[in-house]
Design a protein around this motif. Structure first.
Motif, PDB file in Angstrom:
ATOM      1  N   THR A   1       0.794  -0.941  -0.076  1.00 38.72           N
ATOM      2  CA  THR A   1      -0.049   0.118   0.091  1.00 38.72           C
ATOM      3  C   THR A   1       0.978   1.072   0.079  1.00 38.72           C
ATOM      4  O   THR A   1       0.452   2.350  -0.637  1.00 38.72           O
ATOM      5  CB  THR A   1      -0.967   0.050   1.265  1.00 38.72           C
TER       6      THR A   1
ATOM      7  N   GLY B   1      -6.972  -3.449   3.231  1.00 31.26           N
ATOM      8  CA  GLY B   1      -6.109  -4.178   4.131  1.00 31.26           C
ATOM      9  C   GLY B   1      -6.946  -5.445   4.666  1.00 31.26           C
ATOM     10  O   GLY B   1      -6.468  -6.588   4.785  1.00 31.26           O
ATOM     11  N   GLU B   2      -8.071  -5.280   4.695  1.00 33.88           N
ATOM     12  CA  GLU B   2      -9.001  -6.566   5.461  1.00 33.88           C
ATOM     13  C   GLU B   2     -10.526  -5.897   5.316  1.00 33.88           C
ATOM     14  O   GLU B   2     -10.789  -4.769   5.039  1.00 33.88           O
ATOM     15  CB  GLU B   2      -8.855  -6.619   6.701  1.00 33.88           C
ATOM     16  N   PRO B   3     -11.564  -6.943   5.426  1.00 39.11           N
ATOM     17  CA  PRO B   3     -12.869  -6.512   5.354  1.00 39.11           C
ATOM     18  C   PRO B   3     -13.185  -5.546   6.233  1.00 39.11           C
ATOM     19  O   PRO B   3     -12.730  -5.543   7.456  1.00 39.11           O
ATOM     20  CB  PRO B   3     -13.678  -7.461   5.466  1.00 39.11           C
TER      21      PRO B   3
ATOM     22  N   ASN C   1      -4.472 -12.614   8.817  1.00 42.22           N
ATOM     23  CA  ASN C   1      -4.353 -11.184   8.440  1.00 42.22           C
ATOM     24  C   ASN C   1      -4.556 -10.225   9.735  1.00 42.22           C
ATOM     25  O   ASN C   1      -5.559 -10.013  10.303  1.00 42.22           O
ATOM     26  CB  ASN C   1      -5.550 -10.670   7.380  1.00 42.22           C
TER      27      ASN C   1
ATOM     28  N   ASP D   1     -13.855   1.584  -0.318  1.00 43.27           N
ATOM     29  CA  ASP D   1     -13.309   0.545   0.234  1.00 43.27           C
ATOM     30  C   ASP D   1     -12.413  -0.360  -0.813  1.00 43.27           C
ATOM     31  O   ASP D   1     -13.034  -0.647  -1.750  1.00 43.27           O
ATOM     32  CB  ASP D   1     -14.384  -0.449   1.020  1.00 43.27           C
ATOM     33  N   THR D   2     -11.040  -0.551  -0.519  1.00 38.50           N
ATOM     34  CA  THR D   2     -10.569  -1.021  -1.694  1.00 38.50           C
ATOM     35  C   THR D   2      -9.717  -2.409  -1.620  1.00 38.50           C
ATOM     36  O   THR D   2      -9.118  -2.460  -0.640  1.00 38.50           O
ATOM     37  CB  THR D   2      -9.245   0.060  -1.996  1.00 38.50           C
ATOM     38  N   TRP D   3     -10.511  -3.293  -2.439  1.00 34.00           N
ATOM     39  CA  TRP D   3      -9.604  -4.330  -2.208  1.00 34.00           C
ATOM     40  C   TRP D   3      -8.452  -4.843  -3.324  1.00 34.00           C
ATOM     41  O   TRP D   3      -8.579  -4.365  -4.516  1.00 34.00           O
ATOM     42  CB  TRP D   3     -10.608  -5.874  -2.541  1.00 34.00           C
ATOM     43  N   TRP D   4      -7.567  -5.184  -2.592  1.00 32.51           N
ATOM     44  CA  TRP D   4      -6.338  -5.648  -3.708  1.00 32.51           C
ATOM     45  C   TRP D   4      -5.455  -6.184  -2.821  1.00 32.51           C
ATOM     46  O   TRP D   4      -5.659  -6.723  -1.832  1.00 32.51           O
ATOM     47  CB  TRP D   4      -5.636  -4.549  -4.465  1.00 32.51           C
ATOM     48  N   GLN D   5      -4.205  -6.680  -3.481  1.00 33.03           N
ATOM     49  CA  GLN D   5      -2.774  -7.496  -2.907  1.00 33.03           C
ATOM     50  C   GLN D   5      -1.687  -7.080  -3.382  1.00 33.03           C
ATOM     51  O   GLN D   5      -1.805  -6.373  -4.424  1.00 33.03           O
ATOM     52  CB  GLN D   5      -3.263  -8.909  -3.305  1.00 33.03           C
ATOM     53  N   THR D   6      -0.656  -7.586  -2.477  1.00 28.17           N
ATOM     54  CA  THR D   6       0.789  -7.274  -2.816  1.00 28.17           C
ATOM     55  C   THR D   6       0.904  -7.782  -4.213  1.00 28.17           C
ATOM     56  O   THR D   6       1.368  -6.991  -5.272  1.00 28.17           O
ATOM     57  CB  THR D   6       1.545  -7.947  -2.041  1.00 28.17           C
TER      58      THR D   6
ATOM     59  N   ARG E   1      -9.517 -15.032   4.113  1.00 30.03           N
ATOM     60  CA  ARG E   1      -8.641 -15.788   3.485  1.00 30.03           C
ATOM     61  C   ARG E   1      -8.951 -17.424   3.482  1.00 30.03           C
ATOM     62  O   ARG E   1      -9.670 -17.908   4.472  1.00 30.03           O
ATOM     63  CB  ARG E   1      -6.998 -15.704   3.898  1.00 30.03           C
TER      64      ARG E   1
ATOM     65  N   ARG F   1       0.083  -9.324   6.552  1.00 31.78           N
ATOM     66  CA  ARG F   1      -0.185 -10.848   6.104  1.00 31.78           C
ATOM     67  C   ARG F   1       0.904 -11.616   6.884  1.00 31.78           C
ATOM     68  O   ARG F   1       2.077 -11.355   6.604  1.00 31.78           O
ATOM     69  CB  ARG F   1       0.074 -10.772   4.512  1.00 31.78           C
TER      70      ARG F   1
ATOM     71  N   ASP G   1      -8.566 -15.670  -1.542  1.00 33.56           N
ATOM     72  CA  ASP G   1      -9.607 -14.978  -0.796  1.00 33.56           C
ATOM     73  C   ASP G   1     -10.919 -15.818  -1.148  1.00 33.56           C
ATOM     74  O   ASP G   1     -11.254 -16.200  -1.987  1.00 33.56           O
ATOM     75  CB  ASP G   1      -9.838 -13.760  -1.095  1.00 33.56           C
TER      76      ASP G   1
ATOM     77  N   VAL H   1     -15.938  -9.466   0.105  1.00 37.00           N
ATOM     78  CA  VAL H   1     -14.737 -10.197   0.467  1.00 37.00           C
ATOM     79  C   VAL H   1     -14.756 -10.940   2.174  1.00 37.00           C
ATOM     80  O   VAL H   1     -14.933  -9.970   2.760  1.00 37.00           O
ATOM     81  CB  VAL H   1     -13.450  -9.696   0.226  1.00 37.00           C
TER      82      VAL H   1
HETATM   83  O1  PRX Z   1      -7.436 -11.138   2.064  1.00 38.75           O
HETATM   84  C1  PRX Z   1      -7.248  -9.711   1.513  1.00 38.75           C
HETATM   85  C2  PRX Z   1      -6.950  -8.706   2.150  1.00 38.75           C
HETATM   86  O2  PRX Z   1      -5.710  -8.543   2.234  1.00 38.75           O
HETATM   87  C3  PRX Z   1      -5.148  -9.624   1.224  1.00 38.75           C
HETATM   88  C4  PRX Z   1      -3.723  -8.889   0.532  1.00 38.75           C
HETATM   89  O3  PRX Z   1      -2.846  -8.726   1.555  1.00 38.75           O
HETATM   90  P1  PRX Z   1      -1.698  -7.796   1.180  1.00 38.75           P
HETATM   91  O4  PRX Z   1      -1.208  -8.326   0.139  1.00 38.75           O
HETATM   92  O5  PRX Z   1      -0.720  -7.777   2.605  1.00 38.75           O
HETATM   93  O6  PRX Z   1      -2.043  -6.418   0.744  1.00 38.75           O
HETATM   94  C5  PRX Z   1      -2.919  -5.605   1.507  1.00 38.75           C
HETATM   95  C6  PRX Z   1      -2.980  -4.111   0.987  1.00 38.75           C
HETATM   96  C7  PRX Z   1      -3.522  -4.228  -0.342  1.00 38.75           C
HETATM   97  C8  PRX Z   1      -6.290  -9.848   0.259  1.00 38.75           C
HETATM   98  O7  PRX Z   1      -5.959 -10.919  -0.176  1.00 38.75           O
HETATM   99  N1  PRX Z   1      -7.602  -7.331   1.750  1.00 38.75           N
HETATM  100  C9  PRX Z   1      -7.037  -6.335   1.406  1.00 38.75           C
HETATM  101  N2  PRX Z   1      -7.959  -5.165   1.141  1.00 38.75           N
HETATM  102  C10 PRX Z   1      -8.831  -5.706   1.233  1.00 38.75           C
HETATM  103  C11 PRX Z   1      -9.033  -7.157   1.838  1.00 38.75           C
HETATM  104  N3  PRX Z   1      -9.822  -7.643   2.306  1.00 38.75           N
HETATM  105  C12 PRX Z   1     -10.986  -7.134   2.223  1.00 38.75           C
HETATM  106  N4  PRX Z   1     -11.503  -5.827   1.775  1.00 38.75           N
HETATM  107  C13 PRX Z   1     -10.426  -5.119   1.531  1.00 38.75           C
HETATM  108  N5  PRX Z   1     -10.691  -3.879   1.259  1.00 38.75           N
END
Ligand code: PRX
Length: 650
Positions: free
Chosen positions: A316, A392-394, A526, A416-421, A520, A531, A505, A517
């Motif tokens: 992030t 970062g999480e729900p 988390n 509310d933004t969902w994404w991953q590394t 995991r 993570r 997820d 979401v």
């Molecule tokens: O499970 C999801 C959760 O964080 C995981 C990704 O973690 P990381 O690679 O450390 O990146 C965190 C920041 C982008 C995902 O697989 N996660 C991240 N954002 C959300 C989320 N779960 C729900 N809602 C979100 N907005």
């Protein structure tokens, strides 16, 4: 209406299942994206969509092909040449932003520094020359282990400028975790500080580097930034002071035209094994994705003061403290400290001080703020805020509503933004001018992206039923591979479903196509949005002489989302004592870092196992969450689990 009454009203609306927040006409009329046709247009020709987005960057040479897709390896903007540092600095000097604040730095002790784009140009080009003089060349890896101070983005951009690859290691990691990451990357240079401030204490960052490098063979030089003035050992011939190197450095260093597919950075993240994965991001696709999503999701305007509170040690921070905002010529706030130091209104004091307009933070922080009480934000002027983000999480609806009411004062949309590394940039989020928000749902995939929820055979799930969250087509910021382990990349992400990337997820799509979401499905926990792999904690525990076997699980936690619980059996000759439990917790913290310290450790004579000897973590999770136990008929030792349940209840 008092805050509490407003919250009660919102909660009522939520429970009646009709809680939807539409953007205000005023927000919509000023938003960067106002027309919902963007989704359809992008869908019609998604490659053309990304082509257009890529056009917002400066390319030394335009790409020949938008995408070469040989599943599961994607090459974006093939043939194109660019430089990430040039895009984050130089072009803004020509576009009227020379004297604009690029970075507003707030140190933990309250010191402050503002770097304009011109300042950033000077510092980055000087440091790029320092690195060159030390023999750093294109493709060489440089590890950065630093607190949140301006020299960290300066060092990242200096690496990018000369085509070197940075690997930032979160400052909260312990020496051993740092060592693994430096060794895996094979870094030539490590950049660190004489310490960083954390709640009034000084973190011993240089000492950790010294320990990490004890048996290292690749690192030639360690560059040390003076931040705290703490006394440290400097190793003759290896260690150099940043400020001394910078004294003689020349301003101005050409930005290397790197290929779009050349590596920009490696960032280690936890996977399902004990060994962290070096996620590789390339320059072109990553920068296109990070800058485009930053501009749209955060609705960035020329005069915004944008603050993402994440540490740069995580993705992030890479995408939304450094690369996204700077590529867009925005002003980004960099904060070194903690939200409760010296008092629990530090965030709100910073917003007031700099008139922050966009705030991007994590649910775990929001839940802590809720617990501390609304008197902390209430005493500060937050009227500059216009948009809020979460990552970062729900985010639980209660926290969403509190954030909306107490921080946004009912005026600011929340994204509310969902994404991953691995995804590099935001994948699911509302666009604040056009998408209605439902608290607890990250809403729908951004334009040009295709995500879905599928069953174990890869078939789409009907609305309202949970399944696996997958990505169905390549996207620009997708990871290139796992560093030095392409097979792990293939197996981990592309081995589970045919023709789909598996996120790890669980999620569901509701009748409106909104994604919820749920967490995991693998052995990743988390904790406060960080993570952590259960295997990593387990190996740290069994590394202790008293431990025979360990099983680690995530249990629900009011503030952190999840907390770490460990179940441990001891070797003969060791007996249960409270002292030993303390020692084991400290042992984990010393091996991985304080973020991995278990909340509780249960010492038990046996762990519940199947007849084939597999530890039944599912049952341990049920115990920890206080659920009724699932099927225990396959256990070889069912009495163990009953004893544990009693022990846990005590
Ligand atoms: O499970 C999801 C959760 O964080 C995981 C990704 O973690 P990381 O690679 O450390 O990146 C965190 C920041 C982008 C995902 O697989 N996660 C991240 N954002 C959300 C989320 N779960 C729900 N809602 C979100 N907005």
């Amino acid at each position: 209406m008092t805050g509490q009454a407003a919250n009660a009203k919102l909660m009522q609306a939520f429970l009646s299942d009709d809680l939807i927040f539409h953007p205000s006409p005023e927000f919509r009329n000023n938003a960067n994206v106002q027309d919902a046709r963007i989704y359809l247009d992008a869908e019609e020709n998604w490659l053309q969509y990304w082509d257009k987005e890529a056009g917002n960057l400066h390319w030394f040479k335009k790409w020949d092909r938008t995408l070469e897709w040989e599943q599961p390896f994607a090459k974006w903007f093939v043939g194109g040449k660019l430089n990430a540092a040039y895009n984050c600095i130089d072009r803004h000097l020509r576009e009227g932003r020379k004297n604009k604040a690029a970075i507003i730095f707030e140190g933990e002790p309250g010191d402050s520094r503002v770097l304009t784009y011109q300042d950033l140009y000077r510092e980055v080009t000087k440091f790029a020359n320092v690195l060159k003089d030390l023999g750093v060349q294109k493709g060489d890896r440089v590890s950065l282990y630093m607190p949140m101070i301006p020299e960290l983005p300066i060092a990242m951009l200096a690496c990018a400028r000369i085509g070197a690859v940075h690997s930032v290691v979160f400052g909260g990691f312990a020496a051993e975790a740092l060592r693994d990451r430096i060794n895996d990357a094979g870094s030539k240079i490590v950049i660190t500080t004489d310490g960083g401030y954390r709640r009034g204490k000084i973190l011993p960052m240089k000492k950790n580097v010294d320990t990490a490098l004890e048996e290292n063979t690749t690192v030639e030089k360690v560059i040390v930034v003076k931040r705290t003035g703490a006394e440290i050992d400097m190793v003759a011939g290896r260690d150099l002071w940043y400020h001394q190197l910078m004294e003689d450095a020349v301003i101005g260093c050409p930005a290397e035209a790197v290929g779009a597919e050349d590596m920009l950075f490696i960032l280690y993240t936890s996977g399902t094994t004990g060994k962290p994965k070096g996620v590789v991001h390339s320059t072109g696709g990553y920068l296109v994705g990070a800058s485009s999503t930053h501009r749209m999701v955060f609705d960035i305007k020329e005069d915004d003061i944008y603050w993402c509170t994440a540490d740069i040690g995580w993705i992030t921070g890479h995408s939304y403290v450094v690369y996204g905002p700077l590529a867009n010529g925005a002003t980004t706030v960099l904060f070194e400290g903690a939200p409760d130091y010296p008092a629990r209104d530090r965030f709100w004091a910073i917003i007031e001080k700099y008139a922050v307009t966009v705030l991007y933070t994590a649910p775990t922080a929001i839940r802590a703020f809720m617990k501390w009480g609304e008197q902390w934000p209430a005493g500060r002027d937050l009227s500059s805020l216009r948009l809020l983000g979460s990552v970062g999480e729900p985010i639980n609806p209660e926290a969403w509503l509190w954030y909306h009411e107490q921080i946004g004062r009912g005026r600011c949309p929340i994204v509310d933004t969902w994404w991953q590394t691995e995804t590099g940039h935001i994948m699911i989020s509302s666009l604040p001018g056009i998408t209605a928000a439902k608290p607890g749902s990250a809403s729908i995939p951004l334009p040009g992206l295709e995500l879905d929820v599928v069953d174990p055979a890869g078939r789409p799930m009907p609305a309202g039923q949970s399944g696996f969250l997958v990505i169905k087509r390549p996207w620009p910021g997708m990871l290139g591979t796992i560093y030095k382990d392409a097979q792990r990349y293939v197996d981990q992400y592309w081995g589970r479903f045919e023709n789909m990337y598996f996120t790890g997820d669980r999620a569901l799509k509701d009748k409106d196509g909104y994604f919820w979401v749920l967490g995991r499905v693998d052995d990743v926990i988390n904790v406060s949005g960080h993570r952590i792999s259960t295997m990593e904690v387990e190996s740290a525990l069994v590394d202790h002489p008293a431990v025979a076997e360990a099983a680690v699980i995530g249990k629900k936690h009011e503030i952190k989302g999840q907390a770490i619980s460990a179940f441990v059996t001891l070797r003969d000759n060791y007996t249960y004592t409270d002292q030993l439990v303390k020692e084991l917790k400290a042992h984990v913290a010393s091996k991985i870092g304080a973020l991995a310290r278990p909340d509780d450790i249960f010492l038990t004579a046996e762990l519940p196992k199947t007849r084939s000897g597999k530890i039944m973590r599912r049952l341990l999770r049920d115990i920890a969450d206080g659920k009724t136990l699932g099927d225990i008929s396959t256990l070889a030792n069912p009495e163990t689990i009953m004893q544990l349940k009693e022990q846990y209840a005590e």
